[in-house]
Motif scaffolding. Structure first.
Motif, short mmCIF file in Angstrom:
data_model
loop_
_atom_site.label_atom_id
_atom_site.label_comp_id
_atom_site.label_asym_id
_atom_site.label_seq_id
_atom_site.Cartn_x
_atom_site.Cartn_y
_atom_site.Cartn_z
N CYS A 71 -14.95 33.43 24.72
CA CYS A 71 -14.24 32.94 23.54
C CYS A 71 -15.19 32.04 22.78
O CYS A 71 -15.63 31.02 23.31
N VAL A 72 -15.54 32.44 21.56
CA VAL A 72 -16.46 31.65 20.75
C VAL A 72 -15.74 31.15 19.49
O VAL A 72 -14.88 31.85 18.94
N VAL A 73 -16.11 29.95 19.09
CA VAL A 73 -15.54 29.35 17.88
C VAL A 73 -16.51 29.62 16.74
O VAL A 73 -17.71 29.35 16.84
N VAL A 74 -15.97 30.15 15.65
CA VAL A 74 -16.78 30.51 14.48
C VAL A 74 -16.34 29.67 13.29
O VAL A 74 -15.14 29.45 13.08
N ALA A 75 -17.33 29.20 12.55
CA ALA A 75 -17.07 28.47 11.31
C ALA A 75 -17.36 29.42 10.15
O ALA A 75 -18.45 29.99 10.07
N GLY A 76 -16.37 29.61 9.29
CA GLY A 76 -16.54 30.46 8.11
C GLY A 76 -16.52 29.58 6.87
O GLY A 76 -15.63 28.76 6.70
N ALA A 85 -12.17 29.87 13.35
CA ALA A 85 -11.48 30.95 14.05
C ALA A 85 -12.09 31.08 15.43
O ALA A 85 -13.17 30.54 15.70
N ALA A 86 -11.39 31.78 16.30
CA ALA A 86 -11.92 32.09 17.62
C ALA A 86 -12.07 33.59 17.73
O ALA A 86 -11.27 34.35 17.17
N ARG A 103 -16.22 38.96 7.21
CA ARG A 103 -15.33 39.66 6.27
C ARG A 103 -13.86 39.35 6.56
O ARG A 103 -13.07 39.13 5.64
N ARG A 104 -13.47 39.34 7.84
CA ARG A 104 -12.07 39.05 8.21
C ARG A 104 -11.64 37.66 7.76
O ARG A 104 -10.50 37.43 7.41
N LEU A 105 -12.60 36.71 7.79
CA LEU A 105 -12.30 35.33 7.39
C LEU A 105 -12.42 35.13 5.88
O LEU A 105 -12.09 34.05 5.39
N GLY A 106 -12.91 36.14 5.17
CA GLY A 106 -13.10 36.00 3.72
C GLY A 106 -14.14 34.94 3.39
O GLY A 106 -14.04 34.24 2.39
N ALA A 107 -15.14 34.83 4.25
CA ALA A 107 -16.16 33.80 4.09
C ALA A 107 -17.45 34.39 3.52
O ALA A 107 -17.73 35.57 3.70
N ARG A 108 -18.20 33.54 2.84
CA ARG A 108 -19.52 33.96 2.36
C ARG A 108 -20.53 33.90 3.50
O ARG A 108 -21.48 34.65 3.56
N VAL A 140 -7.22 34.15 15.73
CA VAL A 140 -7.81 34.48 17.03
C VAL A 140 -8.07 35.98 17.00
O VAL A 140 -7.14 36.78 17.11
N LEU A 141 -9.33 36.34 16.80
CA LEU A 141 -9.71 37.74 16.73
C LEU A 141 -10.01 38.23 18.14
O LEU A 141 -10.89 37.70 18.82
N VAL A 142 -9.25 39.23 18.59
CA VAL A 142 -9.36 39.74 19.95
C VAL A 142 -9.88 41.17 19.89
O VAL A 142 -9.26 42.04 19.25
N ASP A 143 -11.02 41.40 20.51
CA ASP A 143 -11.56 42.76 20.54
C ASP A 143 -10.56 43.68 21.24
O ASP A 143 -9.94 43.31 22.24
N SER A 144 -10.40 44.88 20.71
CA SER A 144 -9.42 45.82 21.27
C SER A 144 -9.72 46.16 22.73
O SER A 144 -8.80 46.41 23.51
N ALA A 145 -11.00 46.12 23.12
CA ALA A 145 -11.35 46.40 24.51
C ALA A 145 -10.83 45.31 25.44
O ALA A 145 -10.47 45.59 26.58
N VAL A 146 -10.74 44.08 24.95
CA VAL A 146 -10.20 42.97 25.74
C VAL A 146 -8.69 43.14 25.89
O VAL A 146 -8.13 43.02 26.98
N ALA A 147 -8.02 43.41 24.78
CA ALA A 147 -6.56 43.54 24.79
C ALA A 147 -6.08 44.69 25.67
O ALA A 147 -4.95 44.67 26.16
#
Length: 188
Positions: A71-76, A85-86, A103-108, A140-147
């Motif tokens: 689980c990584v914390v990302v700054a957008g 986001a995580a 792109r998901r966060l709408g960040a530059r 919280v963006l969860v990769d489909s392989a994890v879910a």
């Protein structure tokens, strides 16, 4: 209790050991509301000195390699605004921070949050950040392989101890979005 994965001497329902968890994680387990019962979340005691993936897997079980997630914390950032986001990806992959996450966060611009920022905002220890108990409003963006996994090994909020959480429960966390292709092949 026997853990559903790995070979752990101490495995208990997380609901029975809230005092082993940091505040935000304990509160998330205490107020759990998903379709998977909170009693299905398992806390396992681990040695923080064996946290390196290769050593961890050698000590606690080879079946953990393909069932561990980071689980990584990302700054957008967009202009003067910064949002967090995580991302939860299998430990054998890396999060697509500069592409899909940005792109998901709408960040530059998107990058891993600095350690002091990540720990300060989450109330968790570095090396133990987990998607369970993150701040309200965070994606919280969860990769489909994890879910898709029956159980996933994630942090517990501390360097000591881990949580084994059913993959479908991770997909139901507050702010969770299952994302196909979030985890990219790890660089050699």
């Amino acid at each position: 209790m026997r853990a559903p994965l790995g070979d752990f001497a101490d495995a208990r329902p997380a609901t029975a050991c809230l005092d082993e968890l940091v505040g935000p994680v304990a509160e998330a387990v205490r107020t759990w509301g998903g379709s998977v019962p909170a009693e299905n979340i398992v806390y396992v005691d681990t040695d923080p000195e064996k946290a390196d993936t290769a050593v961890f897997v050698e000590h606690y079980g080879s079946d953990l390699l393909d069932a561990s997630a980071n689980c990584v914390v990302v700054a957008g950032r967009r202009g003067q605004e910064t949002g967090y986001a995580a991302c939860l990806v299998l430990s054998t992959t890396r999060a697509d921070v500069n592409g899909l996450v940005r792109r998901r966060l709408g960040a530059r611009k998107a990058s891993f949050a600095p350690m002091d920022t990540a720990t300060g905002l989450t109330g968790m220890e570095y090396g133990g950040i987990t998607p369970v108990g993150l701040p309200d409003g965070w994606p919280v963006l969860v990769d489909s392989a994890v879910a898709a996994l029956p159980y996933v090994l994630v942090g517990s909020g501390r360097r000591r101890g881990k949580l084994l959480v059913p993959g479908p429960a991770l997909a139901e966390l507050p702010g969770a979005e299952v994302v196909e292709g979030l985890g990219l092949p790890a660089r050699a």
